[in-house]
Enzyme design. Structure first.
Site: not given
Length: 282
Positions: A81, A83
């Site tokens: 991922d 963020d």
């Protein structure tokens, strides 16, 4: 199957690590570096795991029980991922800050990450608040606020040196993933495309939204493209929308994650940097 216990933490000293390791009564223990210890030769039970993890958490230490023979080279892909995982910020929150709307957007982000709000709905609502913002604000967020998470570059360099391919799959935006792809020499990226007209954001996303299901499908697609099984992938994330792709991985890593994610991951790095993965798979 024998297990190893890896104890590590950015502020941990040798005495603390040895005290925690002693709870498992290992036959041997080895300092991997100044802030990490490996313990071997103990009788693993779920109760022991729970006790050591709780004591370690209280001491600011990450405790990982894993098959003794697992190595980084056993895997072929590391998927992340973006963020609050590969990078320290939530890009959309920082973009919203340019509009004076960070509290409103951040509240929606938090609800989505905790699994209280569907990701697609949350993203649509957040992006709508950005209508009229000059596209140049995205560049300011990248230059002024975006930072790679602790240990991120070291982890990626070691993974790449071990022959793993790299995938950045994000519910964030291509503006950032494409720049990180170049900066970090990543192999694959996938994210949402913000629509813009006349140099300003329209408050809409172009095409489908990269939600939890699309993240999972992306990991599956990339694995198929590489000719590998998804169990040969390491997947790292922090929010509820990462659980789908983490569920198909051979090793799932919760990084500074929400409780719902930590509870379901194989590994939880609550205090260590992303390079904590290297000690676990050494």
């Amino acid at each position: 199957m024998s297990m190893k216990l890896i104890l590590q933490g950015p502020q941990a000293d040798q005495a603390t690590l040895e005290r925690l390791a002693a709870m498992a009564a290992p036959a041997s223990s080895t300092m991997l570096h100044a802030r990490a210890l490996r313990a071997d030769g103990f009788d693993f039970t779920p109760d022991l795991k729970a006790q050591v993890e709780a004591a370690a958490f209280d001491a600011g230490v990450d405790a990982t029980f894993i098959d003794a023979g697992r190595l980084l080279s056993d895997f072929k892909l590391v998927a992340m991922d973006m963020d609050s995982t590969l990078i320290t910020i939530e890009c959309i929150d920082e973009i919203a800050d340019m509009q004076g709307l960070k509290p409103q957007v951040a509240a929606i982000t938090e609800a989505a990450m905790r699994g209280e709000l569907g990701f697609s709905e949350s993203l649509t609502r957040r992006v709508a608040l950005l209508e009229g913002l000059p596209v140049e604000a995205l560049g300011r967020v990248y230059e002024e606020r975006l930072r790679i998470s602790d240990g991120g570059e070291a982890m990626l360099q070691s993974a790449q040196a071990a022959g793993l391919k790299t995938l950045l799959v994000s519910g964030g935006f291509t503006f950032f993933t494409e720049r990180l792809k170049t900066r970090l020499d990543l192999d694959f990226t996938h994210a949402n495309l913000l629509e813009a007209q006349d140099g300003k954001l329209t408050g809409r996303v172009v095409g489908g939204i990269v939600d939890a299901e699309e993240k999972r499908r992306t990991v599956e697609r990339v694995c198929a493209q590489l000719g590998i099984d998804t169990r040969q992938a390491i997947v790292m994330g922090d929010g509820a929308n990462d659980l789908g792709m983490m569920s198909v991985a051979g090793l799932s890593v919760a990084f500074r994650a929400k409780p719902v994610v930590r509870a379901q991951a194989d590994v939880a790095l609550n205090f260590s940097g992303l390079d904590g993965l290297l000690a676990i798979l050494a």
